[in-house]
Scaffold this motif. Structure first.
Motif, PDB file in Angstrom:
ATOM      1  N   ALA A 291      -2.566 -10.155   7.876  1.00 24.99           N
ATOM      2  CA  ALA A 291      -1.761 -10.028   8.036  1.00 24.99           C
ATOM      3  C   ALA A 291      -0.353 -10.415   8.401  1.00 24.99           C
ATOM      4  O   ALA A 291      -0.774 -11.764   9.181  1.00 24.99           O
ATOM      5  N   GLU A 292      -0.104 -10.251   8.578  1.00 23.50           N
ATOM      6  CA  GLU A 292       1.341 -11.376   8.844  1.00 23.50           C
ATOM      7  C   GLU A 292       1.435 -11.996  10.111  1.00 23.50           C
ATOM      8  O   GLU A 292       1.875 -12.466  10.755  1.00 23.50           O
ATOM      9  N   ASP A 293       0.917 -11.241  11.300  1.00 20.59           N
ATOM     10  CA  ASP A 293       0.965 -11.158  12.465  1.00 20.59           C
ATOM     11  C   ASP A 293      -0.680 -11.596  13.065  1.00 20.59           C
ATOM     12  O   ASP A 293      -1.135 -11.610  14.235  1.00 20.59           O
ATOM     13  N   GLY A 294      -1.405 -11.945  11.916  1.00 15.78           N
ATOM     14  CA  GLY A 294      -2.755 -12.587  12.042  1.00 15.78           C
ATOM     15  C   GLY A 294      -4.133 -11.245  11.532  1.00 15.78           C
ATOM     16  O   GLY A 294      -4.865 -11.657  12.185  1.00 15.78           O
ATOM     17  N   THR A 295      -3.340 -10.447  11.982  1.00 14.80           N
ATOM     18  CA  THR A 295      -4.510  -8.933  12.368  1.00 14.80           C
ATOM     19  C   THR A 295      -5.498  -8.310  10.698  1.00 14.80           C
ATOM     20  O   THR A 295      -4.514  -9.181   9.742  1.00 14.80           O
ATOM     21  N   LEU A 296      -6.425  -8.260  11.027  1.00  9.55           N
ATOM     22  CA  LEU A 296      -7.292  -8.342   9.891  1.00  9.55           C
ATOM     23  C   LEU A 296      -6.675  -7.124   8.948  1.00  9.55           C
ATOM     24  O   LEU A 296      -7.098  -5.948  10.738  1.00  9.55           O
ATOM     25  N   LEU A 297      -6.454  -7.270   7.886  1.00 10.78           N
ATOM     26  CA  LEU A 297      -6.164  -5.570   8.001  1.00 10.78           C
ATOM     27  C   LEU A 297      -7.850  -5.277   6.654  1.00 10.78           C
ATOM     28  O   LEU A 297      -8.753  -5.529   6.534  1.00 10.78           O
ATOM     29  N   SER A 298      -7.267  -3.905   6.822  1.00  9.02           N
ATOM     30  CA  SER A 298      -9.179  -3.006   6.330  1.00  9.02           C
ATOM     31  C   SER A 298      -9.885  -3.093   6.796  1.00  9.02           C
ATOM     32  O   SER A 298     -10.652  -3.445   6.062  1.00  9.02           O
ATOM     33  N   SER A 299     -10.128  -3.054   8.431  1.00  7.55           N
ATOM     34  CA  SER A 299     -10.851  -3.918   8.350  1.00  7.55           C
ATOM     35  C   SER A 299     -12.091  -2.460   8.534  1.00  7.55           C
ATOM     36  O   SER A 299     -13.606  -3.764   8.340  1.00  7.55           O
ATOM     37  N   ASP A 300     -11.791  -1.484   8.942  1.00  4.15           N
ATOM     38  CA  ASP A 300     -13.163  -0.486   8.274  1.00  4.15           C
ATOM     39  C   ASP A 300     -13.566  -0.528   6.838  1.00  4.15           C
ATOM     40  O   ASP A 300     -15.286  -0.382   6.786  1.00  4.15           O
ATOM     41  N   THR A 301     -12.556  -1.030   6.005  1.00  2.47           N
ATOM     42  CA  THR A 301     -13.352  -0.997   4.178  1.00  2.47           C
ATOM     43  C   THR A 301     -13.634  -2.156   3.951  1.00  2.47           C
ATOM     44  O   THR A 301     -13.276  -2.363   2.754  1.00  2.47           O
ATOM     45  N   LEU A 302     -13.312  -2.984   5.074  1.00  6.03           N
ATOM     46  CA  LEU A 302     -13.751  -4.494   3.856  1.00  6.03           C
ATOM     47  C   LEU A 302     -14.911  -5.159   3.446  1.00  6.03           C
ATOM     48  O   LEU A 302     -15.056  -5.678   2.451  1.00  6.03           O
ATOM     49  N   VAL A 303     -15.845  -4.258   3.992  1.00  7.42           N
ATOM     50  CA  VAL A 303     -17.215  -4.196   3.409  1.00  7.42           C
ATOM     51  C   VAL A 303     -17.075  -3.241   1.738  1.00  7.42           C
ATOM     52  O   VAL A 303     -17.372  -3.943   0.374  1.00  7.42           O
ATOM     53  N   PHE A 304     -16.130  -2.775   1.300  1.00  8.45           N
ATOM     54  CA  PHE A 304     -15.771  -1.659   0.209  1.00  8.45           C
ATOM     55  C   PHE A 304     -14.984  -2.195  -0.571  1.00  8.45           C
ATOM     56  O   PHE A 304     -14.304  -1.309  -1.990  1.00  8.45           O
ATOM     57  N   THR A 305     -14.184  -3.203   0.022  1.00  6.59           N
ATOM     58  CA  THR A 305     -12.685  -3.587  -1.375  1.00  6.59           C
ATOM     59  C   THR A 305     -12.661  -4.458  -1.504  1.00  6.59           C
ATOM     60  O   THR A 305     -12.222  -4.898  -2.507  1.00  6.59           O
ATOM     61  N   VAL A 306     -12.486  -5.199   0.085  1.00  7.31           N
ATOM     62  CA  VAL A 306     -12.293  -7.428   0.013  1.00  7.31           C
ATOM     63  C   VAL A 306     -13.251  -8.086  -0.808  1.00  7.31           C
ATOM     64  O   VAL A 306     -13.283  -9.038  -1.715  1.00  7.31           O
ATOM     65  N   LEU A 307     -14.686  -7.957  -0.217  1.00  2.86           N
ATOM     66  CA  LEU A 307     -15.574  -8.385  -0.720  1.00  2.86           C
ATOM     67  C   LEU A 307     -16.103  -8.409  -2.799  1.00  2.86           C
ATOM     68  O   LEU A 307     -16.409  -9.092  -3.113  1.00  2.86           O
ATOM     69  N   PRO A 308     -15.825  -6.725  -2.826  1.00  2.00           N
ATOM     70  CA  PRO A 308     -16.395  -6.351  -4.165  1.00  2.00           C
ATOM     71  C   PRO A 308     -15.256  -7.145  -5.363  1.00  2.00           C
ATOM     72  O   PRO A 308     -15.452  -7.259  -6.415  1.00  2.00           O
ATOM     73  N   LEU A 309     -13.832  -7.294  -4.551  1.00  2.00           N
ATOM     74  CA  LEU A 309     -12.310  -7.922  -5.049  1.00  2.00           C
ATOM     75  C   LEU A 309     -12.954  -9.671  -5.808  1.00  2.00           C
ATOM     76  O   LEU A 309     -12.682  -9.650  -6.448  1.00  2.00           O
ATOM     77  N   MET A 310     -13.729  -9.887  -4.401  1.00  2.00           N
ATOM     78  CA  MET A 310     -14.203 -11.379  -4.937  1.00  2.00           C
ATOM     79  C   MET A 310     -15.308 -10.958  -6.279  1.00  2.00           C
ATOM     80  O   MET A 310     -14.560 -12.500  -7.038  1.00  2.00           O
ATOM     81  N   PHE A 311     -16.397 -10.983  -6.126  1.00  2.00           N
ATOM     82  CA  PHE A 311     -16.768 -11.272  -6.876  1.00  2.00           C
ATOM     83  C   PHE A 311     -16.817 -10.329  -7.868  1.00  2.00           C
ATOM     84  O   PHE A 311     -16.925 -11.140  -9.028  1.00  2.00           O
TER      85      PHE A 311
END
Length: 455
Positions: A291-311
């Motif tokens: 996020a803008e303040d440097g905190t991690l977005l959707s830390s709980d769902t990182l594995v299910f959202t961020v990484l599949p998007l990258m793949f």
């Protein structure tokens, strides 16, 4: 004579050292290492978190791992009877038994929500496979969050867990741990090489490995690292106590505990090597992570959202690596779930003796029914069960194990147990320090973890 003496003659033990180390490390290696650790590192200054985490593993988690494994090996029984075996006083025996029962609620409660997450992993794995062979409708169903899909995944995950546990210690847990754990490292290696070839990966690797020393003394970071280290080795989760009970008396227990700690920590470290660069690759592809303040977005769902998007952004090769990634996570979840189911199975099997197969299926089905009930009432129950299990039950069980291991179990009794397989235990600095450390320092550290989780 306590009941542990009657059990020890026919009790099954691990067949090899490597079998025990991989099984116990597998019990500790779960989504907490692969999902939780990199997320925590990303949220708490990367390399600075890594340094503090490694220190906390040695200062907080390792001495308590030795306590839990020693209680299990001394009792040679399930968590309830092993706890009862540490004292001969009838009153404290009763109290210790009830601590065993409290401890036993932890793996059962954790398994109830953990298997749902395990089910998601299986579904994402199947979705990627369906996409590769062109079954796009099926892939969409597996990626969707429908109740039917979640029930399917949960039941599939339980079936795999039960099939391994019913085989017993050597033919089930040890056999599969010695296959699954090495494959975990191989898959990690493949993913690491692949991700490091992507743009932005090097930046992520630097963020992870180069610490900002100013952040090392940050109170929030220290508490987060302490909590992560504590949960990483499943302290208070009963798994280490039950696996300790299957460990031969000839083995050097502190040495075995250290090897388990090292393998578990290695997996968390390698997970960071893979996930952190992957996050920076995803950022290069336009996926917003911070996020803008440097905190991690959707830390709980990182594995299910961020990484599949990258793949997905990497086309067909990305799909292949999506399969590898979710297979890796499924393996990590399974090596933990088998240790969770083993705890109640050992108790019922030793007390009622109807046979391990029947016990595994009956108890597995019972906890699975609770999981399915959670799926149908997901919004109200999933977060609640996860919070009660990890923030209340597990730290409380860890504190009780620590207090009883430190104060109720006599110093001579503890030393005698650890001298089996390690005759010169009291000669070294660890042997001199450990009984005192477990009695006074560990309870304070556990109370700090509990206090931090409410903060």
């Amino acid at each position: 004579m306590n009941n542990s003496d009657t059990n020890s003659t026919q009790r099954e033990h691990f067949g090899s050292r490597i079998g025990f180390i991989l099984a116990a490390a597998g019990a500790a290696v779960g989504l907490g290492n692969i999902w939780g650790f990199p997320t925590q590192a990303a949220s708490n200054g990367g390399g600075a978190f890594l340094i503090v985490y490694l220190a906390m593993i040695l200062v907080v988690a390792f001495p308590m791992l030795v306590v839990e494994m020693a209680i299990g090996r001394h009792g040679q029984a399930n968590p309830v009877d092993s706890m009862r075996a540490i004292t001969s006083n009838p009153f404290t025996k009763k109290l210790a038994g009830s601590v065993g029962w409290i401890g036993l609620t932890v793996p059962c409660a954790v398994l109830a929500f953990y298997s749902i997450v395990g089910g998601w992993l299986i579904c994402f794995l199947l979705a990627a496979l369906c996409e590769i062979i062109g079954l796009f409708d099926a892939a969409l169903w597996f990626k969707g969050f429908s109740v039917e899909r979640n029930v399917f995944g949960t039941v599939a995950f339980y079936l795999l867990t039960i099939l391994i546990v019913q085989g017993g210690v050597k033919q089930g847990i040890e056999k599969w741990s010695t296959r699954l754990m090495p494959s975990l490292f191989v898959l990690f290696g493949l993913l690491f090489v692949y991700i490091m070839m992507q743009q932005g990966a090097l930046q992520g690797l630097k963020h992870y490995l180069i610490p900002d020393f100013e952040k090392v003394w940050d109170r929030k970071l220290i508490l987060a690292a302490m909590g992560q280290g504590f949960f990483s080795l499943t302290i208070g989760g009963c798994s280490m106590l039950i696996y300790g009970s299957y460990l031969s008396k000839k083995e050097n227990l502190p040495q075995m505990a250290m090897k388990v700690t090292l393998v578990d920590t290695a997996v968390a470290f390698i997970a960071g090597l893979v996930v952190m660069p992957a996050m920076f690759v995803a950022m290069q592809k336009g996926v917003q992570i911070y996020a803008e303040d440097g905190t991690l977005l959707s830390s709980d769902t990182l594995v299910f959202t961020v990484l599949p998007l990258m793949f997905e952004s990497l086309g067909f090769v990305g799909l292949v690596f999506s399969v590898v990634f979710f297979l890796l996570l499924t393996i990590a979840a399974l090596t933990s779930s088998i240790s969770m189911l083993e705890c109640p199975v050992a108790l019922v099997d030793e007390r009622i003796q109807v046979g391990r197969k029947k016990t595994s299926w009956a108890l597995g089905a019972l906890i699975a029914l609770f999981s399915v009930y959670i799926v149908y009432n997901f919004a109200e129950l999933f977060g609640l069960v996860a919070m009660v299990a990890t923030q209340y039950l597990q730290p409380m069980a860890a504190l009780l194990f620590c207090l009883f291991g430190g104060w109720v179990w006599s110093r001579a009794g503890k030393i005698k147990e650890l001298e089996q397989g390690c005759p010169d235990f009291q000669m070294g600095w660890f042997g001199k320090l450990w009984p005192w450390y477990v009695k006074f320092v560990c309870p304070i550290l556990v109370i700090t973890v509990i206090w931090a989780s409410f903060g």
